[in-house]
Design an enzyme around this catalytic site. Structure first.
Site, PDB file in Angstrom:
ATOM      1  N   MET A  14      54.064 146.175  29.052  1.00 48.79           N
ATOM      2  CA  MET A  14      53.791 147.243  28.149  1.00 48.79           C
ATOM      3  C   MET A  14      52.861 147.332  26.887  1.00 48.79           C
ATOM      4  SD  MET A  14      57.890 147.661  25.858  1.00 48.79           S
ATOM      5  CE  MET A  14      57.645 146.068  24.513  1.00 48.79           C
ATOM      6  N   HIS A  45      46.474 141.243  26.805  1.00 49.73           N
ATOM      7  CA  HIS A  45      46.162 140.084  26.727  1.00 49.73           C
ATOM      8  C   HIS A  45      45.751 138.913  27.242  1.00 49.73           C
ATOM      9  CE1 HIS A  45      50.173 137.919  25.928  1.00 49.73           C
ATOM     10  NE2 HIS A  45      50.153 139.598  25.231  1.00 49.73           N
ATOM     11  N   GLU A  46      45.477 137.779  26.836  1.00 47.28           N
ATOM     12  CA  GLU A  46      45.367 136.711  28.287  1.00 47.28           C
ATOM     13  C   GLU A  46      45.896 136.625  29.042  1.00 47.28           C
ATOM     14  OE1 GLU A  46      42.597 136.171  29.991  1.00 47.28           O
ATOM     15  OE2 GLU A  46      43.529 134.403  30.511  1.00 47.28           O
ATOM     16  N   GLY A  47      46.999 136.359  28.248  1.00 47.10           N
ATOM     17  CA  GLY A  47      48.803 136.004  28.848  1.00 47.10           C
ATOM     18  C   GLY A  47      49.260 137.353  30.068  1.00 47.10           C
ATOM     19  N   HIS A  48      48.809 138.372  29.585  1.00 47.52           N
ATOM     20  CA  HIS A  48      49.467 139.323  30.401  1.00 47.52           C
ATOM     21  C   HIS A  48      47.848 139.389  31.659  1.00 47.52           C
ATOM     22  CE1 HIS A  48      50.610 141.930  26.698  1.00 47.52           C
ATOM     23  NE2 HIS A  48      51.897 141.734  27.919  1.00 47.52           N
ATOM     24  N   GLN A  72      64.305 137.310  29.056  1.00 41.55           N
ATOM     25  CA  GLN A  72      64.379 138.290  29.838  1.00 41.55           C
ATOM     26  C   GLN A  72      64.260 137.638  31.420  1.00 41.55           C
ATOM     27  OE1 GLN A  72      61.317 141.795  28.782  1.00 41.55           O
ATOM     28  NE2 GLN A  72      60.041 140.342  30.002  1.00 41.55           N
ATOM     29  N   ARG A 103      52.275 141.438  19.829  1.00 43.23           N
ATOM     30  CA  ARG A 103      52.270 141.971  18.412  1.00 43.23           C
ATOM     31  C   ARG A 103      51.970 140.973  17.167  1.00 43.23           C
ATOM     32  NH1 ARG A 103      58.468 143.033  20.179  1.00 43.23           N
ATOM     33  NH2 ARG A 103      59.037 144.683  20.006  1.00 43.23           N
TER      34      ARG A 103
END
Ligand code: AMP
Length: 285
Positions: free
Chosen positions: A30, A34-37, A153, A187
């Site tokens: 979405m 960030h680094e997670g993505h 998810q 978030r």
């Protein structure tokens, strides 16, 4: 990097690429990356010749009182991060191009979606399954990468792929955290400095649950009490849920016998954060 906005163009591009025999990986997001993505993008790259990142704040997975309008967005930064990481295609459709105004078909998962976030956010996973199914049709990937940060998810998408025979392999990406332990999330940007500090309680609660399990604790209610106490110590935290569930079925557990998932959702003001950890008992469970 090719930027595609039109769903039709994405679909014909994917078909053309498929004919060249290259393996395609999709990373649905979405945005406000960030680094997670980006860790998912690197994982995708290691499994495929070509990486598509989709960037779409999906209105149908937000409830009427949720933060769709306020969800953080930054297209130019997202573009730059994807270019830097060597993403091949950035697919960023607009909602009206993706959803007919009288759309009346959706994908509903009926077991794994009942508890956890599904209980707090009615309709959320219907929105998630529907958009992911649409993205699979449009991008035609061989593999798709999803983060363990959104544990429910991930399992629901795996179930959808199995039950609806999507020819897509789902790859799980581990949770990426800030140096102080907070799980990375778009978030997090909406937290005040005080909320940001107090948000560390999610990780602390999970650490404590893991430590208690390592000491031999198997009673789920004791683990939940321990976690709840830690979160409630923070003045700005409002617990949405704290549960210990079976890792596969996501059903609530009384006693830990096999791998279990500790999962929690906590509000700081209107910002809802989630986190989770896999709990393994010493006797191999
Ligand atoms: P979102 O943009 O929040 O919808 O997330 C897009 C994908 O990135 C989902 O598969 C998430 O599970 C994954 N993701 C988000 N945050 C993290 C994180 N901290 N570590 C790993 N994956 C993440």
């Amino acid at each position: 990097m090719k930027i595609i906005e039109s769903p039709e163009e994405m679909q014909s591009e994917a078909r053309a690429l498929r004919k060249t025999g290259r393996r395609i990986a999709l990373v649905p997001t979405m945005g406000f990356l960030h680094e997670g993505h980006m860790s998912l993008v690197r994982l995708a790259r290691s499994h495929a010749d070509l990486v598509i990142v989709s960037l779409f704040v999906n209105p149908t997975q937000f409830g009427p009182t949720e933060d769709f309008e306020r969800y953080p967005r930054n297209r130019s930064k997202d573009d730059a991060l994807c270019r830097k990481e060597g993403v091949n295609i950035l697919f960023c459709p607009e909602a009206p191009a993706l959803y007919a105004s009288n759309a009346s078909v959706s994908v509903v998962e009926e077991q794994l979606s009942r508890g956890l976030c599904g209980a707090s956010r009615p309709g959320h996973f219907r929105g998630v399954c529907t958009i992911v199914a649409k993205l699979f049709h449009l991008c035609d990937p061989d593999i798709a990468v999803f983060g363990c940060k959104d544990a429910q998810q991930l399992r629901i998408i795996e179930r959808m792929v199995r039950d609806l025979n999507f020819p897509v392999r789902i790859v799980r990406g581990p949770i990426q955290r800030e140096p102080d332990g907070l799980a990375m999330s778009s978030r997090n940007a909406r937290l005040s400095p005080e909320e940001r500090q107090q948000a560390l309680c999610l990780r602390r609660a999970l650490d404590q649950a893991e430590a208690r399990v390592a000491q031999g604790e198997k009673q789920a209610h004791i683990l939940v009490d321990t976690m709840t106490r830690i979160v409630r110590e923070e003045s700005l935290a409002q617990v949405d849920y704290i549960h210990i569930v079976d890792e596969e079925t996501l059903e609530p557990l009384q006693i830990l016998r096999g791998p279990a998932l500790a999962a929690l959702a906590v509000f700081f003001g209107s910002t809802r954060l989630i986190d989770n950890a896999l709990l393994r008992t010493q006797d191999g469970g």
